[in-house]
Design a protein around this motif. Sequence first.
Motif, PDB file in Angstrom:
ATOM      1  N   GLU A 117       0.836  -1.198   0.000  1.00 34.73           N
ATOM      2  CA  GLU A 117       0.000   0.000   0.000  1.00 34.73           C
ATOM      3  C   GLU A 117       0.881   1.263   0.000  1.00 34.73           C
ATOM      4  OE1 GLU A 117      -2.530   0.053   3.425  1.00 34.73           O
ATOM      5  OE2 GLU A 117      -3.255   2.070   2.915  1.00 34.73           O
ATOM      6  N   THR A 118       1.931   1.254   0.816  1.00 32.35           N
ATOM      7  CA  THR A 118       2.816   2.419   0.881  1.00 32.35           C
ATOM      8  C   THR A 118       3.616   2.567  -0.411  1.00 32.35           C
ATOM      9  OG1 THR A 118       2.983   2.025   3.243  1.00 32.35           O
ATOM     10  CG2 THR A 118       4.526   3.609   2.316  1.00 32.35           C
ATOM     11  N   ASN A 121       1.251   4.043  -2.929  1.00 32.60           N
ATOM     12  CA  ASN A 121       0.978   5.428  -2.588  1.00 32.60           C
ATOM     13  C   ASN A 121       2.168   6.331  -2.943  1.00 32.60           C
ATOM     14  OD1 ASN A 121      -0.578   7.490  -1.541  1.00 32.60           O
ATOM     15  ND2 ASN A 121       0.416   7.302   0.461  1.00 32.60           N
ATOM     16  N   THR A 125       2.147   9.019  -6.401  1.00 33.49           N
ATOM     17  CA  THR A 125       2.185  10.453  -6.105  1.00 33.49           C
ATOM     18  C   THR A 125       3.574  11.030  -6.415  1.00 33.49           C
ATOM     19  OG1 THR A 125       2.743   9.969  -3.805  1.00 33.49           O
ATOM     20  CG2 THR A 125       0.418  10.349  -4.285  1.00 33.49           C
ATOM     21  N   SER A 139       2.373  14.399  -2.129  1.00 32.41           N
ATOM     22  CA  SER A 139       1.809  14.405  -0.777  1.00 32.41           C
ATOM     23  C   SER A 139       2.534  15.347   0.176  1.00 32.41           C
ATOM     24  CB  SER A 139       1.827  13.011  -0.167  1.00 32.41           C
ATOM     25  OG  SER A 139       1.263  12.091  -1.051  1.00 32.41           O
TER      26      SER A 139
END
Length: 221
Positions: A117-118, A121, A125, A139
Amino acid sequence: MKNRIVLLGPPASGKGTQAALLAATFGLPAASTGAMLREEKSRGSAIGTEAERWTTQGGLVPDELALRIVWQWIDGRTRFIFDGFPRTLGQAQAFDDGLQERGLTLDVVYLLELSDETVLNRICTRLTCPGCGSVFNESFHFVTKGSPCPSCGVELTRRKDDTREALDRRLSEYRKETLPVTEHYEARGLLRRIDASPARAVLFQALYDDLCANNPEEALS
Ligand SMILES: [Zn+2]
């Protein structure tokens, strides 16, 4: 002080950045097979031309070729940091054998751990600067696609392969190829798992402290 170091981890775990920071801090020569290949290609060497045949087809270079490039780079060196190498179990075994022939041993293998997930992410981004090569994150750098690069002013872009589909492929390839490598080094007592989710400076401190752990006189006061 540990002088022969390998950094492994999924895409966006920061292994390239950390390798560069450790190299600068400890004066260790650092390399990745990607960087070595780019250099060989730009020099137009025989190895570079051979590697290009594989990479232009979107593939990875075979283990045997990767090892040849690694030994050519190591030649005479006794200290090094590799990032993202060995990538396969075959490379790891050949690397062990070759080091032994040269009277060298690996001191430590760091596995920078990051959840899928990280990784997703961070990559989805991520923006890069075609001008100076800097990498930014939407982010926390207050930039979006098309923003001027804070370092040089060129418009930031998203890398073509930084998409969900491309990333799923890279992650499953990473799991398939690299997890056996980490198991191999774990069995040899060389593997250290480090949480790669904190900020760059915090992650660096964790690596720094571990590298200096048995040499308190070398640690920063
Ligand atoms: Zn720039």
